[in-house]
Design a protein around this motif. Structure first.
Motif, mmCIF file in Angstrom:
data_model
loop_
_atom_site.group_PDB
_atom_site.id
_atom_site.type_symbol
_atom_site.label_atom_id
_atom_site.label_comp_id
_atom_site.label_asym_id
_atom_site.label_seq_id
_atom_site.Cartn_x
_atom_site.Cartn_y
_atom_site.Cartn_z
ATOM 1 N N PHE A 115 -7.251 1.516 -7.084
ATOM 2 C CA PHE A 115 -6.673 0.570 -6.106
ATOM 3 C C PHE A 115 -7.550 -0.675 -5.988
ATOM 4 O O PHE A 115 -7.053 -1.806 -5.979
ATOM 5 C CB PHE A 115 -6.527 1.270 -4.752
ATOM 6 N N ASP A 155 -9.104 5.566 -5.207
ATOM 7 C CA ASP A 155 -9.706 4.420 -4.537
ATOM 8 C C ASP A 155 -10.216 3.387 -5.538
ATOM 9 O O ASP A 155 -10.036 2.186 -5.352
ATOM 10 C CB ASP A 155 -10.847 4.895 -3.633
ATOM 11 N N VAL A 202 1.458 2.786 -5.919
ATOM 12 C CA VAL A 202 0.144 2.435 -5.379
ATOM 13 C C VAL A 202 -0.395 3.552 -4.500
ATOM 14 O O VAL A 202 -1.603 3.807 -4.469
ATOM 15 C CB VAL A 202 0.220 1.104 -4.602
ATOM 16 N N LEU A 260 -2.648 6.143 -6.199
ATOM 17 C CA LEU A 260 -3.819 5.704 -6.937
ATOM 18 C C LEU A 260 -5.095 6.213 -6.286
ATOM 19 O O LEU A 260 -5.158 6.446 -5.070
ATOM 20 C CB LEU A 260 -3.869 4.172 -7.014
ATOM 21 N N HIS A 318 -7.182 -2.871 -9.118
ATOM 22 C CA HIS A 318 -5.896 -3.569 -9.206
ATOM 23 C C HIS A 318 -5.876 -4.791 -8.285
ATOM 24 O O HIS A 318 -5.467 -5.894 -8.695
ATOM 25 C CB HIS A 318 -4.771 -2.600 -8.852
ATOM 26 N N PRO A 363 0.814 -1.237 0.000
ATOM 27 C CA PRO A 363 0.000 0.000 0.000
ATOM 28 C C PRO A 363 0.838 1.273 0.000
ATOM 29 O O PRO A 363 0.371 2.320 -0.468
ATOM 30 C CB PRO A 363 -0.832 -0.123 1.278
#
Length: 321
Positions: free
Chosen positions: A24, A21, A16, A19, A27, A11
């Motif tokens: 994320f 929400d 990442v 990114l 992904h 995270p």
């Protein structure tokens, strides 16, 4: 069951952490989808609505592509470096086949053990050729030496099942041994010995309870008022009675005991019954105060009369010593 491998710093990675929400979520859902379906990181464009339910799937995929997490392919995308951290299709399938074969072998081994236990002889019993034709089962064998030496017939043998001289076992009911009781002379000798012992302060008559000498006048007064109870008390209870005699006086204790006796549902059996009321009594009245007469209680009969006789006999012996 395959697993997705994620770094514990996933995270906070720079690709990442920036990114949105929905990107994320898309992904992480794509990683799980690829591991579940063995796509080796390939994501088709038409599979996006099934992989994650977020708004703007194509814009979220473009965001992942711009961040370098997804690489563009002919019909969709490929998750960047997926096979470097996760096994490929062949390895996962080989592990699944190995697990299936191991579980099958385990189940077959357990089934064979259950079948062997089910078909094993029960209780070590085998068919016998010398059994009686009238026996209910072929497994009935000759009695061993502990019972009869005869075969199992329809007619029981007259001999006992257990020898009376074997292992000290007999068929008769054992009787309780009777201990000799002490004679009157022995009781008298014990009483004299107790009275002559240095520092002796109790009276002991035969097998009656020991009553301290300071408490004996109270017991005699209670007996004279027909308040006959047992005096099997502890040493601390005798000390309490001595203190109550010194504080309240014997007449007050007898009066209180008579009242407790009259209020009891059943006649008390022990002098311990009077202790709670005695402890509530005030100090003794000044000298010269008249003591009220005591009302007589029921006539003594049976065991109570015998107990009163024992106490009178004890008082007599105590005066003679």
């Amino acid at each position: 069951m395959p697993w997705v491998r994620l770094d514990d710093r996933f995270p906070s990675h720079r690709k990442v952490a920036l990114l949105s929400d929905r990107a994320f979520r898309l992904h992480v859902s794509a990683l799980c989808w690829s591991s579940e379906n063995l796509t080796e990181g390939r994501i088709l464009e038409r599979e996006l609505p099934v992989i994650a339910r977020v708004r703007g799937l194509k814009s979220a995929a473009a965001e992942l592509e711009a961040a370098g997490l997804w690489d563009r392919a002919d019909v969709g995308w490929v998750i960047h470096d997926y096979l470097e951290y996760n096994p490929d299709r062949a390895k996962v399938q080989a592990e699944r086949q190995a697990n299936a074969a191991r579980q099958k072998a385990f189940r077959e081994r357990k089934k064979a053990e259950r079948d062997a236990a089910r078909n094993a002889p029960r209780n070590a019993v085998t068919p016998a050729s010398d059994s009686n034709p009238d026996d209910t089962t072929d497994a009935r064998r000759r009695h061993d030496g502990d019972t009869n030496a005869n075969r199992s017939d329809r007619t029981n043998s007259a001999s006992p099942q257990v020898d009376g001289f074997r292992n000290a076992v007999s068929n008769g009911t054992p009787s309780r041994p009777v201990l000799p009781s002490p004679s009157e002379k022995e009781k008298e000798d014990v009483s004299k010995t107790e009275g002559q012992r240095p520092g002796a302060s109790v009276a002991h008559i035969g097998d009656r309870p020991r009553i301290p000498a300071n408490c004996e006048p109270l017991v005699v007064a209670l007996t004279a008022s027909q308040l006959v109870v047992g005096w099997e008390l502890r040493p601390d209870e005798w000390f309490l009675i001595e203190a109550l005699i010194a504080r309240c006086g014997i007449p007050a204790l007898v009066t209180s005991a008579n009242a407790s006796w009259q209020g009891a549902r059943t006649p008390p059996r022990s002098g311990r019954y009077f202790l709670p009321a005695w402890r509530q009594l005030p100090d003794a009245a000044p000298a010269g105060t008249p003591v009220p007469a005591l009302a007589p209680v029921r006539q003594l009969t049976g065991t109570d009369a015998k107990a009163a006789g024992w106490l009178e006999l004890g008082a007599k012996y105590a005066n003679d010593l």
